[in-house]
Write a protein that holds these residues in place. Structure first.
Motif, PDB file in Angstrom:
ATOM      1  N   GLU A 191     131.053  78.812   9.464  1.00 51.17           N
ATOM      2  CA  GLU A 191     131.574  77.342   9.633  1.00 51.17           C
ATOM      3  C   GLU A 191     131.193  76.467   8.762  1.00 51.17           C
ATOM      4  O   GLU A 191     129.896  76.263   8.538  1.00 51.17           O
ATOM      5  N   LEU A 192     132.039  75.314   8.330  1.00 47.48           N
ATOM      6  CA  LEU A 192     131.482  74.294   7.582  1.00 47.48           C
ATOM      7  C   LEU A 192     130.906  73.355   8.342  1.00 47.48           C
ATOM      8  O   LEU A 192     129.893  72.677   7.851  1.00 47.48           O
ATOM      9  N   GLY A 193     131.255  72.927   9.585  1.00 49.72           N
ATOM     10  CA  GLY A 193     130.823  72.025  10.753  1.00 49.72           C
ATOM     11  C   GLY A 193     131.275  70.682  10.128  1.00 49.72           C
ATOM     12  O   GLY A 193     130.478  69.904  10.013  1.00 49.72           O
ATOM     13  N   ILE A 194     132.609  70.496   9.571  1.00 54.93           N
ATOM     14  CA  ILE A 194     132.905  69.365   9.574  1.00 54.93           C
ATOM     15  C   ILE A 194     134.182  69.072  10.229  1.00 54.93           C
ATOM     16  O   ILE A 194     134.820  69.713  10.422  1.00 54.93           O
ATOM     17  N   GLY A 220     134.567  74.917  -4.846  1.00 55.39           N
ATOM     18  CA  GLY A 220     133.112  74.994  -4.698  1.00 55.39           C
ATOM     19  C   GLY A 220     132.252  73.743  -5.111  1.00 55.39           C
ATOM     20  O   GLY A 220     132.541  73.079  -5.728  1.00 55.39           O
ATOM     21  N   ARG A 221     131.248  73.761  -4.144  1.00 55.36           N
ATOM     22  CA  ARG A 221     130.272  72.710  -4.408  1.00 55.36           C
ATOM     23  C   ARG A 221     129.465  72.698  -5.889  1.00 55.36           C
ATOM     24  O   ARG A 221     128.847  71.692  -6.189  1.00 55.36           O
ATOM     25  N   ARG A 222     128.962  73.805  -6.333  1.00 48.59           N
ATOM     26  CA  ARG A 222     128.136  74.009  -7.349  1.00 48.59           C
ATOM     27  C   ARG A 222     128.958  74.046  -8.675  1.00 48.59           C
ATOM     28  O   ARG A 222     130.132  73.863  -8.543  1.00 48.59           O
ATOM     29  N   PRO A 225     133.425  69.897   0.301  1.00 46.72           N
ATOM     30  CA  PRO A 225     134.658  69.194   1.264  1.00 46.72           C
ATOM     31  C   PRO A 225     133.649  68.433   2.534  1.00 46.72           C
ATOM     32  O   PRO A 225     132.607  68.892   3.007  1.00 46.72           O
ATOM     33  N   VAL A 226     134.235  67.308   2.845  1.00 44.98           N
ATOM     34  CA  VAL A 226     133.324  66.650   3.981  1.00 44.98           C
ATOM     35  C   VAL A 226     134.229  66.610   5.163  1.00 44.98           C
ATOM     36  O   VAL A 226     134.020  66.265   6.283  1.00 44.98           O
ATOM     37  N   GLY A 253     145.424  67.815   3.742  1.00 43.32           N
ATOM     38  CA  GLY A 253     144.474  67.781   2.670  1.00 43.32           C
ATOM     39  C   GLY A 253     143.201  67.914   3.069  1.00 43.32           C
ATOM     40  O   GLY A 253     142.823  67.981   4.176  1.00 43.32           O
ATOM     41  N   VAL A 254     142.423  67.820   2.021  1.00 46.84           N
ATOM     42  CA  VAL A 254     140.958  68.157   2.199  1.00 46.84           C
ATOM     43  C   VAL A 254     140.125  66.969   1.557  1.00 46.84           C
ATOM     44  O   VAL A 254     140.622  66.676   0.314  1.00 46.84           O
ATOM     45  N   LYS A 255     139.365  66.227   2.102  1.00 42.73           N
ATOM     46  CA  LYS A 255     138.616  65.087   1.186  1.00 42.73           C
ATOM     47  C   LYS A 255     137.301  65.877   0.790  1.00 42.73           C
ATOM     48  O   LYS A 255     136.483  66.441   1.478  1.00 42.73           O
ATOM     49  N   PHE A 256     137.066  65.454  -0.265  1.00 42.20           N
ATOM     50  CA  PHE A 256     135.711  66.052  -1.094  1.00 42.20           C
ATOM     51  C   PHE A 256     134.748  65.009  -1.557  1.00 42.20           C
ATOM     52  O   PHE A 256     135.384  63.821  -1.983  1.00 42.20           O
ATOM     53  N   GLU A 257     133.587  65.162  -1.639  1.00 43.53           N
ATOM     54  CA  GLU A 257     132.618  64.220  -2.237  1.00 43.53           C
ATOM     55  C   GLU A 257     132.527  65.131  -3.562  1.00 43.53           C
ATOM     56  O   GLU A 257     132.124  66.085  -3.775  1.00 43.53           O
TER      57      GLU A 257
END
Ligand code: FAD
Ligand code: FES
Lengths: 152, 493
Positions: free
Chosen positions: B159-162, B246-248, B321-322, B335-339
Motif C-alpha cells: 500500500e502507498l500509505g497516503i 511514477g515517482r522516478r 502521489p501524496v 483525483g490524485v494530488k501529486f508532488e
C-alpha cells in the motif's frame, strides 16, 4: 488406436529412416513425413557453460529450438515460450563468423527479448529464430551460464 | 507448435503390441503411457516383471504456480524414488499463469505444457481446493512428509500509505487483474468504468497490463480468455485516457521494452509522453547499458512521433502521489494530488520540489507491487521482507522466496536453484529421508474430518475441458469458470 499406431510408426520411420517403401498406403501423415525425409539434414552442437558438447541433427529450416525439442535435449528450461518470442530461455551465443553468416538480422521483437537475456553478448541470438541451412551446417553455439531473464 | 517426441523406438512399440499379457500388466502398473519417460523403467527392464514400488521419499509442495511446478520437475529429473503431493488453495492449478498473465498474452501460457508433463508423472498428485493454514496445518505437513516446499506466492498488496487510499473506486491492480482473469475471490469486484480518465499509480509491467486492458479495442479482447462479465463491462467503458504515473524519471522506468512497444502499436491508442521529462538525457542515453538504452530510445522516439487514435496512454514521470481526493458527498474518487519531483538523470535520484498538482480522474488503480504473507504461524517467516526463510526440511521458491519481482523465467531459475538445494541436502544426508513417512494419507484424514472436497488432476482436466468447450461456443480459447462451487461440482472427488 490404429491411427495412433500409424502415427507412431510414421514417427519411428522418420527418426530411423528405414523401410520407406514397405509402408505405402493410407495416412496423409506418412506422405508428409516422406516429404520431410527428403529435406537435407545438418548438424549443430550446443556447448554447455562447463564445455560439455551436445551434438544433434536437424532438417533444413528447423530452428535450434526445434532441434532441442525433437531430440529432447537436456537443457534446463530451454524454449519456455515455445518459440513465440516471449521469453529468452533459448538464448545462444554464436561465433562472430557464424553470427555474420545468418541471413537475417534480429527483428525488433527479438532484440526486445534479447535485452532481457542473461549474459548477453554482441553475438547473441535467440535459438527459436535461427534456422538450419547449408551455410550453417556444423554450427556450434554456446549456451549462456544461466538461463535467466532479467526483467525483474 | 511443439512437436511431440517419438517416445518409443519402433522395436519397443512392437513388443508392446505383441504381448497382450504385457500390456495388461503395463496398464496396471503405470496407467498413463507418456509417463514412461519419467519412470524408472527402460526397455531393457521389460524382461523382468515391472513391479511398482511405493516411493519412499515424500515431498509436499504448497502452491501450483510456476515455482511449484518447476521445483517438482527438477526433483523428478534428479531424484529417484520420490513422490510429490502438490496442495493448492484453488480447485485449479497454475497460479498467476492462469490468474495473473494478461488474457491477450496467450503465448506466455505455453509454459503450461511443461507443467502438464510434470503432472503426468505417476508419482505426482495434485490436490486442489486445499488451503494451507485453513484446511491443513503446517505442523501436520512437517509430520507427514520428509520435506515441505512452500511456493504459495504473494497474495496481498503493498500500500502507498497516503490519505484516501480506501475511497470507493480506488482499486488495487492485483484485484483488477483478478477480476478480468476470473479469480474467484475477485469476480464480484465493483469496477466503475464510467469516467473518462483513469490514473494507474506505478509503472511496472502489471501497471502496463491493466492500462492495456483498459485501452484495447474490445475486438482484440473478445478472442481471448478474458471473463465474459469483464468483457461486458469493458465494452461499455467510457475510459479514454490512462495515466501511468511514477515517482522516478524516464531513465528509471520500471516497465520493459516489449510492453512499451506493444502499447505504441495498440490500434486507436496514442502513447503520449511529456518531452520536457527528457531534457538533459540526450548525452546520457547513448552510454547506458543496452537494455536501458533501447528502452530509453523508444521512449524518446515515441515522445516526438505523430500518432493517431482517440484514446490515450500517458506514461507520466516524476510525480509522487501524496493524497487521493474524493468527492465530499459521495466519497467517490475525483483525483490524485501529486508532488512534482525533480531528477538528476545521471544519478537517477528524484527529489520533491514542493510544487503540487492535481490530476482529475474517476478511477485509481494502485499498482505498486504485491506482498507475501505467512499463511500459518508455524512457517519460518521474515515479516519485514515478506518471505519464507529456510529451515531444516522446509524449502521455498518463487515469489514467496524471492519477493514479488521477476517473471516466470526468474521464478523458474529460483525453483531450479532451490530444488537443487534440497537434492544436495538429501545427498549430504542433512535432510533425513530414510525414516518412513505417511505422506498424503495422514493429511487425507484431516481433510475428511473437515469434509473438504478436493480436486485431483483428472478433476482439473474435466474443468479444463468444459471451459474450453464453453469458450469454443463463443469464439474464445476458453471461458473460465469463476465459481468455486461449480468447479467442485465438476472436478471434485
Ligand atoms: C498481473 C501479473 C502479470 C504477469 N505477467 C507475466 C508475464 O506476462 N510474463 C511473465 O513471465 N511473468 C508474468 N508475471 C510474473 C509471474 O506470474 C510470476 O513470476 C510467477 O507466477 C510466480 O510464481 P509463483 O509460483 O511463485 O507464484 P504464483 O504463480 O502466485 O503461485 C502461487 C500458488 O499458490 C497458491 N496458494 C496461495 N496460498 C496458498 C495456501 N495458503 N495454500 C495452498 N496454496 C496456496 C495460489 O493459489 C497460487 O496458485 C505476472 C505477474 C502478475 C502479478
Ligand atoms: S523460445 Fe521463447 S523466445 Fe525463443
Amino acid at each position: 488406436m490404429a491411427l495412433r499406431t500409424l502415427c507412431y510408426i510414421g514417427r519411428a520411420i522418420e527418426s530411423t529412416k528405414i523401410g520407406l517403401h514397405t509402408v505405402q498406403t493410407g495416412a496423409r501423415s506418412l506422405s508428409t513425413s516422406i516429404r520431410v525425409l527428403n529435406k537435407p539434414e545438418y548438424s549443430v552442437t550446443f556447448v554447455r557453460p562447463d564445455g560439455e558438447k551436445i551434438k544433434a541433427k536437424g532438417k533444413e529450416g528447423d530452428t535450434l529450438l526445434d532441434v532441442v525439442v525433437n531430440h529432447d535435449l537436456d537443457i534446463d528450461g530451454y524454449g519456455a515460450c515455445e518459440g513465440t518470442l516471449t521469453c529468452s530461455t533459448c538464448h545462444v551465443i554464436l561465433k562472430p563468423d557464424d553470427f555474420a553468416k545468418l541471413p537475417d538480422k534480429p527483428s525488433e521483437e527479438e532484440n526486445d527479448m534479447l535485452d532481457l537475456a542473461y549474459g548477453l553478448t554482441d553475438t547473441s541470438r535467440l535459438g527459436c529464430q535461427i534456422q538450419l541451412s547449408k551455410q550453417l551446417d556444423g554450427l556450434e553455439v554456446q549456451l549462456p551460464a544461466t538461463i535467466n531473464d532479467a526483467r525483474s | 507448435m511443439r512437436k511431440q517426441n517419438p517416445d518409443f523406438p519402433l522395436s519397443f512399440f512392437k513388443s508392446v503390441q505383441e504381448s497382450s499379457h504385457f500390456t495388461t500388466m503395463w496398464k496396471r502398473s503405470c496407467s498413463f503411457l507418456p509417463s514412461l519417460k519419467h519412470s524408472q523403467f527402460t526397455a531393457s527392464h521389460f524382461s523382468c516383471t515391472p513391479v511398482h514400488f511405493e516411493p519412499t521419499k515424500k515431498i509436499c509442495i504448497i502452491g501450483s504456480g510456476p515455482a511449484g511446478f518447476y521445483f517438482a520437475q527438477n526433483l523428478f529429473k534428479k531424484v529417484p524414488d520420490i513422490s510429490i503431493d502438490m496442495l493448492e488453495k484453488l480447485p485449479v492449478p497454475y497460479g498467476l499463469v492462469r490468474y495473473g498473465v494478461a488474457p491477450d498474452h496467450p503465448e506466455v501460457k505455453n509454459v503450461i505444457n511443461t507443467f502438464e508433463k510434470v503432472a503426468s508423472n505417476k508419482n505426482f498428485k495434485f490436490h486442489g481446493n486445499v488451503t494451507l493454514g485453513r484446511d491443513v496445518k503446517f505442523s501436520e505437513l512437517r509430520q507427514a512428509y520428509h520435506a515441505v516446499v512452500l511456493t504459495y506466492g504473494c497474495n496481498e498488496d503493498r500500500e502507498l500509505g497516503i490519505p484516501g487510499e480506501n475511497l470507493p473506486n480506488v482499486i488495487s491492480a492485483r484485484k483488477f487483474v483478478g477480476w478480468y482473469n476470473g479469480l474467484p475471490e475477485d469476480k464480484d469486484l465493483e469496477v466503475d468504468l464510467s469516467s473518462e480518465t483513469v490514473v494507474v499509480l506505478g509503472q511496472g509491467n502489471v501497471a502496463v497490463d491493466v492500462s492495456r486492458i483498459l485501452l484495447s479495442p474490445i475486438d482484440l479482447l473478445k478472442v481471448t480468455d478474458i471473463t465474459e462479465y469483464s468483457l461486458q463491462a469493458l465494452s461499455q467503458s467510457k475510459v479514454k485516457t490512462v495515466y501511468l504515473i511514477g515517482r522516478r524519471g524516464p531513465l528509471q522506468a520500471a516497465f520493459t521494452i516489449k510492453e512499451l512497444r506493444e502499447m505504441t502499436k495498440l490500434p486507436g491508442v496514442q502513447t503520449l509522453l511529456q518531452k520536457e521529462h527528457f531534457a538533459g538525457t540526450e548525452n546520457i542515453i547513448p552510454n547506458l547499458p543496452r537494455a536501458r538504452k533501447r528502452l530509453s530510445e523508444l521512449l524518446v522516439t515515441t515522445a516526438s512521433k505523430e500518432q493517431e487514435g482517440s484514446r490515450y496512454f500517458r506514461p507520466t514521470f516524476l510525480h509522487k502521489p501524496v493524497e487521493i481526493l474524493g468527492s465530499s458527498e459521495s466519497g467517490v474518487v475525483q483525483g490524485v494530488k501529486f508532488e512534482i519531483n525533480d531528477i538528476d538523470h545521471e544519478k537517477g535520484i528524484a527529489r520533491g520540489t514542493g510544487k503540487y498538482e492535481v490530476n482529475e480522474c474517476g478511477l485509481v488503480l494502485r499498482s505498486i507491487g504485491y506482498k507475501g504473507t505467512s499463511v500459518d504461524s508455524d512457517i519460518p517467516f521474515d515479516s519485514n521482507r515478506g518471505v519464507v526463510v529456510h529451515e531444516n526440511g522446509v524449502y521455498s521458491a518463487g515469489w514467496i522466496h524471492t519477493g514479488p519481482t521477476g517473471v516466470i523465467l526468474s521464478t523458474m531459475s529460483d525453483a531450479y536453484d532451490q530444488s537443487n538445494r534440497l537434492i544436495e541436502d538429501i545427498n549430504k544426508k542433512t535432510l533425513n529421508v530414510t525414516n518412513s513417512k505417511p505422506g498424503f494419507s495422514a493429511i487425507e484424514n484431516t481433510l475428511n474430518s473437515k469434509s473438504v472436497v478436493t480436486v485431483n488432476f483428472e478433476g482439473w482436466k474435466k474443468i479444463d475441458k468444459i471451459e474450453v468447450e464453453r469458450g469454443a461456443a463463443v469464439g474464445k480459447p476458453r471461458e473460465k469458470i469463476v465459481d468455486v462451487a461449480e468447479m467442485l461440482r465438476i472436478g471434485g472427488s
